[in-house]
Design an enzyme around this catalytic site. Structure first.
Site, PDB file in Angstrom:
ATOM      1  N   CYS A 117       3.684   3.023  -2.303  1.00  0.00           N
ATOM      2  CA  CYS A 117       2.301   2.575  -2.486  1.00  0.00           C
ATOM      3  C   CYS A 117       1.464   2.590  -1.212  1.00  0.00           C
ATOM      4  CB  CYS A 117       2.256   1.160  -3.063  1.00  0.00           C
ATOM      5  SG  CYS A 117       3.450   0.802  -4.349  1.00  0.00           S
ATOM      6  N   HIS A 142      -3.346  -3.301  -0.150  1.00  0.00           N
ATOM      7  CA  HIS A 142      -2.027  -2.881   0.325  1.00  0.00           C
ATOM      8  C   HIS A 142      -2.043  -2.190   1.683  1.00  0.00           C
ATOM      9  CE1 HIS A 142       2.179  -2.023  -1.599  1.00  0.00           C
ATOM     10  NE2 HIS A 142       2.151  -3.090  -0.833  1.00  0.00           N
TER      11      HIS A 142
END
Length: 379
Positions: A43, A106
Site C-alpha cells: 500500500c 498511508h
C-alpha cells in the site's frame, strides 16, 4: 484508488458472478486497461509513487536493512513522505485546483507528514488502514481526521463489527465525495479528488444494506458497495453537468491479498500470487479511464501503464510540466487514452530496494522471485 482489489475482481475483467455493473458500465463508456500496474505490491510505497510520479526507491518508500524488504507505514512508524518530494496536489494548486483526499493517506502519521502539509486542502479519513481493534495505550485504535482535527477512532467512534463485517464507512466516504464535488461545482472551482477507501482491505467491511448480497462472501459485499459508490459518483458528475470536464480513473494500490482469502481476499484472475509479491497477481491492477466526450466508448488498451503515470497524465491535463529537477518515472498516458497510440516503455517490479523483474512488451524477465524465509514465516 482502492486497497488491494485484484485484477480479477471486476466483471469487465472476467469475474464470473458479474457483481460490478457500475464499474463494468464505466469500462464500456471509457477505456479498459488490461496491462496496468502498481509501482510496488504494498500500500504505502504504491501510494507514494502515485502522488510523486516516482519509483519508491526514489521517493524514500523502500528499505535497505533486509534484502527486498517492503517499506510501509504501520501505526507506530516515525517516518513518512519526505519534504523534498513534490506531490501532485502541490503542483495542481498552481493551476488553481482545490484538492481533497478521502480515506487512507498511508504516507506518515506525524504532523510533518500530514496531507494538508503536502498540497491537499481538505482531508477526511485516516493516516492508515482500519487495523485493530487494539484498545490499549501502547497500540490505540487508528484515528480518523477531518482536516487537522482528529474526530474519532476506528472501532470506538467509527464502528466496525468484526463478527459480521458491518461498518458504515464506505457510505460516509461516499457522501464526503458527493458533497465535495457539489461544493466545487457550485463555485466553478476546478478540483482534484483522491478517493482512497479501504473496504476491501482486511478486515473487510460493508454497510448493512450490502451485507450478505454477494455470491463471493463478505469480500464480495465490500466490492458491491464500492461498485455502487463509484456508480453514484459518476452519476453525480453527470447530474451536475460536469462529466465532460472531469477525468476519472479507477485502479488499485496492489493486487488482492491472498493471505486473507477466501473470505477476506479478492481475485487476481489468471495471474500468479498476490499482494507483497512481484508476480503479476501482486502488481497488475484493474484500471479504467472515463471521460465522456473525450474518451471514445468501449475502448480496450494494451498500453503498459503504471500508477505513476497518473501523476504525469494529470499534469498534462491541466497544462503543467513535471518538475525538471528530478527523475520522473511516470509517463503521460493521454496519447494512449485519447488517440489509441501505444507508447513503448518498460515496467519495473520493485520489492524494497531490489528490482525483482522487468517487463518490456510481451516479455517479463525475473531477476529474483521471493517468498518468506522460515524465520519470517514463524513470526
Amino acid at each position: 484508488i482502492f486497497s488491494q482489489m485484484g485484477w480479477g475482481d471486476l466483471g469487465a475483467f472476467g469475474e464470473p458472478s458479474k457483481e460490478t455493473p457500475n464499474l463494468d458500465q464505466m469500462a464500456s463508456e471509457g477505456m479498459l486497461f488490461l496491462d496496468f500496474y502498481t509501482a510496488n505490491p504494498l500500500c504505502s510505497p504504491s501510494r507514494a509513487a502515485l502522488l510523486t510520479g516516482r519509483l519508491p526507491v526514489r521517493n524514500g518508500f523502500y528499505t535497505t536493512n533486509a534484502h527486498a524488504r517492503n517499506a510501509y507505514t504501520p501505526q507506530d512508524i516515525v517516518g513518512g513522505i519526505p519534504d523534498s518530494e513534490v506531490l501532485l496536489p502541490e503542483l495542481l494548486k498552481k493551476a488553481g485546483y482545490i484538492n481533497k483526499i478521502i480515506g487512507k493517506w498511508h504516507l506518515g502519521h506525524r504532523p510533518q507528514f500530514h496531507p494538508l502539509k503536502h498540497g491537499f486542502d481538505e482531508w477526511f479519513g485516516s493516516p492508515n488502514c482500519h487495523f485493530g481493534p487494539f484498545d490499549n495505550r501502547a497500540l490505540p485504535n487508528i484515528p480518523v481526521y477531518r482536516d487537522w482535527e482528529m474526530i474519532g477512532r476506528y472501532y470506538e467512534d467509527f464502528k466496525i463489527d468484526l463478527k459480521t463485517g458491518e461498518a458504515n464507512l464506505t457510505q460516509i466516504y461516499l457522501q464526503e465525495a458527493l458533497d465535495f464535488i457539489s461544493k466545487q461545482q457550485a463555485s466553478q472551482q476546478p478540483f482534484f479528488l483522491y478517493w482512497a477507501i479501504d473496504a476491501t482491505h482486511a478486515p473487510v467491511y460493508a454497510s448493512k444494506h450490502f451485507l450478505g448480497t454477494s455470491q463471493r462472501g463478505l469480500y464480495g459485499d465490500a466490492v458491491r458497495e464500492i461498485d455502487d459508490s463509484v456508480g453514484k459518483i459518476l452519476n453525480h458528475l453527470q447530474q451536475l453537468g460536469i462529466s465532460e470536464n472531469t477525468f476519472v480513473f479507477f485502479t488499485s494500490d496492489n493486487g488482492a491479498a491472498l493471505i486473507s482469502a477466501p473470505q477476506q481476499g479478492g481475485s487476481n484472475g489468471r495471474f500468479l500470487c498476490g499482494k507483497q509479491t512481484t508476480f503479476e497477481g501482486g502488481m497488475r491492477e484493474p484500471a479504467i479511464a472515463w471521460w465522456p466526450g473525450h474518451i471514445p466508448a468501449g475502448q480496450v488498451s494494451h498500453q503498459l501503464g503504471n500508477v505513476m503515470d497518473l501523476f504525469s497524465t494529470s499534469l498534462s491535463l491541466v497544462g503543467l510540466q513535471p518538475p525538471a529537477d528530478r527523475q520522473i518515472d511516470g509517463i503521460d498516458l493521454l496519447p494512449a487514452i485519447l488517440q489509441g497510440r501505444l507508447i513503448d516503455r518498460p515496467i519495473f517490479y520493485y520489492r524494497g530496494n531490489e528490482m525483482m523483474a522487468v517487463r518490456v512488451g510481451l516479455y517479463k524477465a525475473h531477476y529474483w522471485t521471493w517468498s518468506n524465509s522460515w524465520e519470517e514465516y514463524s513470526k
